[in-house]
Design a protein around this motif. Sequence first.
Motif, PDB file in Angstrom:
ATOM      1  N   THR A 160       0.861  -1.178   0.000  1.00  0.00           N
ATOM      2  CA  THR A 160       0.000   0.000   0.000  1.00  0.00           C
ATOM      3  C   THR A 160       0.895   1.224   0.000  1.00  0.00           C
ATOM      4  OG1 THR A 160      -1.664  -1.175   1.307  1.00  0.00           O
ATOM      5  CG2 THR A 160      -1.835   1.219   1.229  1.00  0.00           C
ATOM      6  N   LEU A 187      -2.355   4.353  11.144  1.00  0.00           N
ATOM      7  CA  LEU A 187      -2.348   3.023  10.532  1.00  0.00           C
ATOM      8  C   LEU A 187      -2.367   1.948  11.609  1.00  0.00           C
ATOM      9  CD1 LEU A 187       0.764   3.682   8.266  1.00  0.00           C
ATOM     10  CD2 LEU A 187      -1.612   4.009   7.607  1.00  0.00           C
ATOM     11  N   ALA A 188      -3.162   0.907  11.407  1.00  0.00           N
ATOM     12  CA  ALA A 188      -3.110  -0.277  12.269  1.00  0.00           C
ATOM     13  C   ALA A 188      -2.261  -1.304  11.537  1.00  0.00           C
ATOM     14  CB  ALA A 188      -4.514  -0.812  12.524  1.00  0.00           C
ATOM     15  N   THR A 222      -0.312   0.642  16.567  1.00  0.00           N
ATOM     16  CA  THR A 222      -0.807   1.786  15.808  1.00  0.00           C
ATOM     17  C   THR A 222       0.382   2.666  15.449  1.00  0.00           C
ATOM     18  OG1 THR A 222      -2.932   1.737  16.947  1.00  0.00           O
ATOM     19  CG2 THR A 222      -2.326   3.800  15.881  1.00  0.00           C
ATOM     20  N   PRO A 224      -5.073  -6.581   4.055  1.00  0.00           N
ATOM     21  CA  PRO A 224      -5.490  -5.194   3.801  1.00  0.00           C
ATOM     22  C   PRO A 224      -5.065  -4.274   4.948  1.00  0.00           C
ATOM     23  CG  PRO A 224      -7.293  -6.721   3.418  1.00  0.00           C
ATOM     24  CD  PRO A 224      -6.177  -7.510   4.043  1.00  0.00           C
ATOM     25  N   ARG A 269      -5.375  -1.270   7.462  1.00  0.00           N
ATOM     26  CA  ARG A 269      -6.429  -0.488   8.107  1.00  0.00           C
ATOM     27  C   ARG A 269      -5.847   0.877   8.438  1.00  0.00           C
ATOM     28  NH1 ARG A 269      -7.642  -3.256  13.093  1.00  0.00           N
ATOM     29  NH2 ARG A 269      -5.597  -4.149  12.833  1.00  0.00           N
ATOM     30  N   GLU A 325      -6.791   5.302   9.108  1.00  0.00           N
ATOM     31  CA  GLU A 325      -7.713   6.413   9.307  1.00  0.00           C
ATOM     32  C   GLU A 325      -7.130   7.607   8.595  1.00  0.00           C
ATOM     33  OE1 GLU A 325      -8.492   7.209  13.429  1.00  0.00           O
ATOM     34  OE2 GLU A 325      -8.525   5.088  13.906  1.00  0.00           O
TER      35      GLU A 325
END
Length: 93
Positions: free
Chosen positions: A10, A22-23, A63, A81, A83, A85
């Motif tokens: 990504t 980001l997680a 995180t 994928p 995760r 915000e």
Amino acid sequence: TRPPGIGIRTEIRLDEHHLVTLAVRAGELLRGAGGLVWATIDGDLQDILLRPGQTHTVERDCTVRASAFGPARLEVFGHGPLRLELPSRPALP
């Protein structure tokens, strides 16, 4: 090129005005892909600075908060994928 054993890449475009959360999971790889990326892992005392080509391997599920000093790109090589915000944008009048 893709690091061995990690399947999903990504790319996130960053700037100095926004913070992305980001997680990430243990074993995933953060890689500077352009500009200077600043990242911090919740609970860690040291910040991470990534120039193009520099990497950081995540040691535990955590995180990560990332931004940049000017325009920059961060690549995350992960097992699934990502995760994240994205920063909220102010509502238009």
